[in-house]
Design a protein around this motif. Structure first.
Motif, short mmCIF file in Angstrom:
data_model
loop_
_atom_site.label_atom_id
_atom_site.label_comp_id
_atom_site.label_asym_id
_atom_site.label_seq_id
_atom_site.Cartn_x
_atom_site.Cartn_y
_atom_site.Cartn_z
N ILE A 140 -14.69 48.38 24.41
CA ILE A 140 -14.53 47.00 23.93
C ILE A 140 -13.42 46.29 24.69
O ILE A 140 -13.58 45.15 25.16
N GLY A 141 -12.30 47.00 24.84
CA GLY A 141 -11.15 46.42 25.54
C GLY A 141 -11.47 46.13 27.00
O GLY A 141 -11.16 45.04 27.51
N ALA A 142 -12.13 47.08 27.66
CA ALA A 142 -12.43 46.93 29.09
C ALA A 142 -13.36 45.73 29.30
O ALA A 142 -13.18 44.95 30.24
N LYS A 143 -14.34 45.59 28.40
CA LYS A 143 -15.31 44.50 28.52
C LYS A 143 -14.59 43.14 28.37
O LYS A 143 -14.76 42.24 29.19
N LEU A 144 -13.77 43.04 27.32
CA LEU A 144 -13.02 41.79 27.08
C LEU A 144 -12.08 41.47 28.24
O LEU A 144 -11.98 40.32 28.69
N ALA A 145 -11.39 42.51 28.71
CA ALA A 145 -10.42 42.30 29.80
C ALA A 145 -11.14 41.79 31.04
O ALA A 145 -10.68 40.86 31.71
N ALA A 146 -12.30 42.39 31.34
CA ALA A 146 -13.06 42.00 32.54
C ALA A 146 -13.58 40.57 32.40
O ALA A 146 -13.45 39.75 33.32
N GLU A 147 -14.16 40.27 31.25
CA GLU A 147 -14.72 38.93 31.03
C GLU A 147 -13.68 37.82 31.15
O GLU A 147 -13.94 36.76 31.70
N ARG A 148 -12.49 38.09 30.59
CA ARG A 148 -11.51 37.01 30.52
C ARG A 148 -10.33 37.15 31.47
O ARG A 148 -9.43 36.32 31.49
N GLY A 149 -10.31 38.25 32.22
CA GLY A 149 -9.19 38.47 33.14
C GLY A 149 -7.88 38.80 32.43
O GLY A 149 -6.78 38.49 32.90
N LEU A 150 -7.98 39.46 31.25
CA LEU A 150 -6.79 39.82 30.48
C LEU A 150 -6.09 41.04 31.11
O LEU A 150 -6.74 41.93 31.66
N THR A 151 -4.79 41.08 31.01
CA THR A 151 -4.03 42.24 31.50
C THR A 151 -3.68 43.16 30.32
O THR A 151 -3.14 42.71 29.32
N LEU A 152 -3.99 44.44 30.47
CA LEU A 152 -3.68 45.41 29.42
C LEU A 152 -2.18 45.73 29.39
O LEU A 152 -1.59 46.05 30.42
N ILE A 153 -1.56 45.59 28.22
CA ILE A 153 -0.15 46.00 28.04
C ILE A 153 -0.16 47.32 27.27
O ILE A 153 -0.41 47.34 26.06
N LYS A 154 0.09 48.41 27.98
CA LYS A 154 0.09 49.73 27.33
C LYS A 154 1.32 49.88 26.42
O LYS A 154 2.37 49.32 26.70
N PRO A 155 1.21 50.70 25.39
CA PRO A 155 2.33 50.79 24.43
C PRO A 155 3.56 51.52 24.96
O PRO A 155 4.66 51.20 24.56
N PHE A 156 3.38 52.52 25.85
CA PHE A 156 4.59 53.21 26.32
C PHE A 156 4.52 53.70 27.76
O PHE A 156 5.52 53.69 28.45
N ASP A 157 3.33 54.09 28.23
CA ASP A 157 3.30 54.74 29.54
C ASP A 157 3.12 53.72 30.65
O ASP A 157 2.14 53.76 31.41
N GLU A 158 4.09 52.84 30.77
CA GLU A 158 3.97 51.68 31.66
C GLU A 158 5.40 51.30 32.07
O GLU A 158 6.26 51.06 31.20
N PRO A 159 5.67 51.30 33.38
CA PRO A 159 7.07 51.11 33.83
C PRO A 159 7.77 49.89 33.26
O PRO A 159 8.92 49.98 32.82
N GLN A 160 7.10 48.73 33.21
CA GLN A 160 7.81 47.54 32.70
C GLN A 160 8.07 47.62 31.20
O GLN A 160 9.02 47.02 30.70
N VAL A 161 7.21 48.33 30.49
CA VAL A 161 7.47 48.53 29.06
C VAL A 161 8.68 49.46 28.88
O VAL A 161 9.58 49.17 28.08
N ILE A 162 8.70 50.53 29.64
CA ILE A 162 9.85 51.46 29.57
C ILE A 162 11.14 50.73 29.95
O ILE A 162 12.19 50.90 29.31
N ALA A 163 11.07 49.88 30.97
CA ALA A 163 12.26 49.12 31.38
C ALA A 163 12.76 48.23 30.25
O ALA A 163 13.96 48.12 29.99
#
Lengths: 322, 322
Positions: free
Chosen positions: B125-148
């Motif tokens: 569901i997320g992948a479809k929505l992201a592709a359709e609308r060009g949304l960027t996924l914000i991961k909850p923890f395993d993501e450098p800018q989130v950790i920063a």
């Protein structure tokens, strides 16, 4: 005097922020900023005035110790301020005060002297102890150095409001004897004259609101039977009233139900624990918006010393709503 | 990256203090400092990482919006960060998530898309929505800018600890996927290397503690059935684990009873509302002192998004005691 007090409080009192929540803004229909003095040492703004007064004493006088009459927040503020100065404190409390408050005040290093409300004269006991030991009385509100200490709250509000670009705004203040209200009023007069201090009291205990209206000191006809005990006193002070009369806008009144609802809102939206008396200003901001001017309001949340049972009651009645 | 995130967060995230109480010191047998991230926007540290990630996106990418999977604190953090940036957000939540959390996330401006846990594939569901609308996924923890972003909590701890003269001290951190723990660990490595980060988890959900011991990523065998839901995730992240393994001391474990007791202590002594998962570090500081080194301990109180019923339960069981 307020600026001198602020200097003495630096690094000793907590510098509290202005908190906000989009959910509270929606309830109020305007921007709401909350000054959380429940996060102050000993759980209320009273620590500021106590520290100011104790630290202003000449060293040889202070060394003999201080004394206060209080069963509430002033007791804890004075006890902790004395302990941090390394001087003794005596707190005179009625023997029927809640065990928890007696224990907390003792745990903060005070000698607690209990008296029988019905048969003993509190003032006589205090005067005797003070004379015997050379203790200095720290009054709860009608004392310039106490007012100066509470006024540091106003300096911080002025500073943060300026940073936020907030002007022409009501500053709602939980008001008992008027120490906090008059201190904030003086600070705002000097530093943020477009911010208007306004006292908030419980319905039926509106001595300050009535005094502001009539222009002379009015008395409460009752002193018990309301959960907002922290903001109930017989009448405004001889020093605090003229200051409030000169500088404050009209008083606001809230019900016990308003106070509990504001406690639930602060729980749910700000993650703060407020006592009923410490929630009356926020209650006015949220639920009496028709009596407030401007697109923003600042509410001082003056304390959080509430027992678990009362807090549970507020949550049971008003749950997660604001 | 953490310092760059701190720059982007300035004036946007709240700069939380270190709080303390002589009563908590007595319970713990050492000085206790609490970093109250429950006072952060949206009631948890998650706002820091969300703001960091959203603000780091190129403007044209950000303008299309962001998407996150979460039924908890990350959802609110992302929704609010997106709204404050003036960009759309989509939060994907299970249809059986608490109504309150769904409503709160919507009220913060997010479009909430519900899915059926049993029959639908969240990621599809997320992948479809992201592709359709060009949304960027914000991961909850395993993501450098989130950790920063979460690491900015560590910069503030380092600064305040230095001002207090606190060194050689354990910093206890409520730990789920490890975003907050690894971020703080990196900040302390650079700014306060004598402070030792240590993750705290609920007994039975100790994937991080076991991973730190074995040197490889270990999994939880269960993911539900504990009130500390905010700090339960399947396993530490691929990015967060190596950081924690290099920099953290041994993990600590607390029971649900410990967490509720710490909630009551924070209520009574700090006037803070903590959720069970946000109280595990304080619980370890107060009730597992035998596993801590030094005369001082710092505990991060990571969040306060608890419903009224759970909070009332904690107060009913542990009352005004600490």
């Amino acid at each position: 005097m307020i600026q001198a007090a602020a200097k003495r409080l630096r690094g000793k009192a907590r510098r509290t922020p202005l908190l906000s929540s989009p959910f509270l803004d929606e309830v109020a229909g305007r921007r709401v900023f909350v000054k959380p003095e429940c996060l102050q040492h000993t759980g209320s703004f009273k620590f500021r005035g106590a520290w100011s007064a104790v630290s202003a004493l000449p060293e040889d006088v202070r060394a003999k110790g201080v004394i206060a009459f209080s069963s509430g927040n002033h007791a804890q503020g004075v006890a902790y301020a004395a302990r941090e100065h390394g001087v003794p404190s005596v707190i005179i409390m009625p023997s029927d005060a809640p065990k928890l408050k007696i224990n907390n005040t003792r745990a903060l290093g005070a000698e607690v002297v209990l008296y029988d409300r019905a048969h003993e004269d509190r003032d006589a006991i205090g005067a005797k102890l003070a004379a015997e030991r050379g203790l200095t009385l720290i009054k709860p509100f009608d004392e310039p150095q106490v007012i100066a200490g509470q006024g540091t709250t106003g300096l911080e509000i002025a500073e943060d409001a300026a940073a936020l670009g907030v002007e022409n705004t009501d500053v709602l203040i939980c008001c008992g004897g008027g120490g906090l209200t008059s201190g904030i009023a003086l600070a705002l007069e000097a530093k943020a004259p477009t911010l208007r201090p306004r006292p908030v009291e419980p319905v039926g205990f509106d001595d300050v609101a009535r005094s502001l209206k009539s222009g002379q000191i009015e008395h409460n006809t009752q002193l018990t039977g309301n959960i907002c005990d922290a903001v109930i006193s017989p009448q405004p002070g001889k020093i605090t009233f003229p200051i409030m009369y000169r500088l404050c806008g009209p008083g606001l009144l809230v019900t016990e139900e308003d106070a509990k609802r504001a406690m639930a809102a602060a729980f749910s939206r700000l993650k703060l624990v407020l006592e009923p008396g410490g929630a009356v200003a926020l209650a006015a901001a949220l639920y009496h918006g028709d009596k407030i001017e401007g697109d923003t309001v600042i509410a001082v949340a003056s304390g959080g010393n509430v027992d678990a049972e009362m807090f549970r009651t507020a949550l049971a009645e008003y749950g997660d709503g604001a």
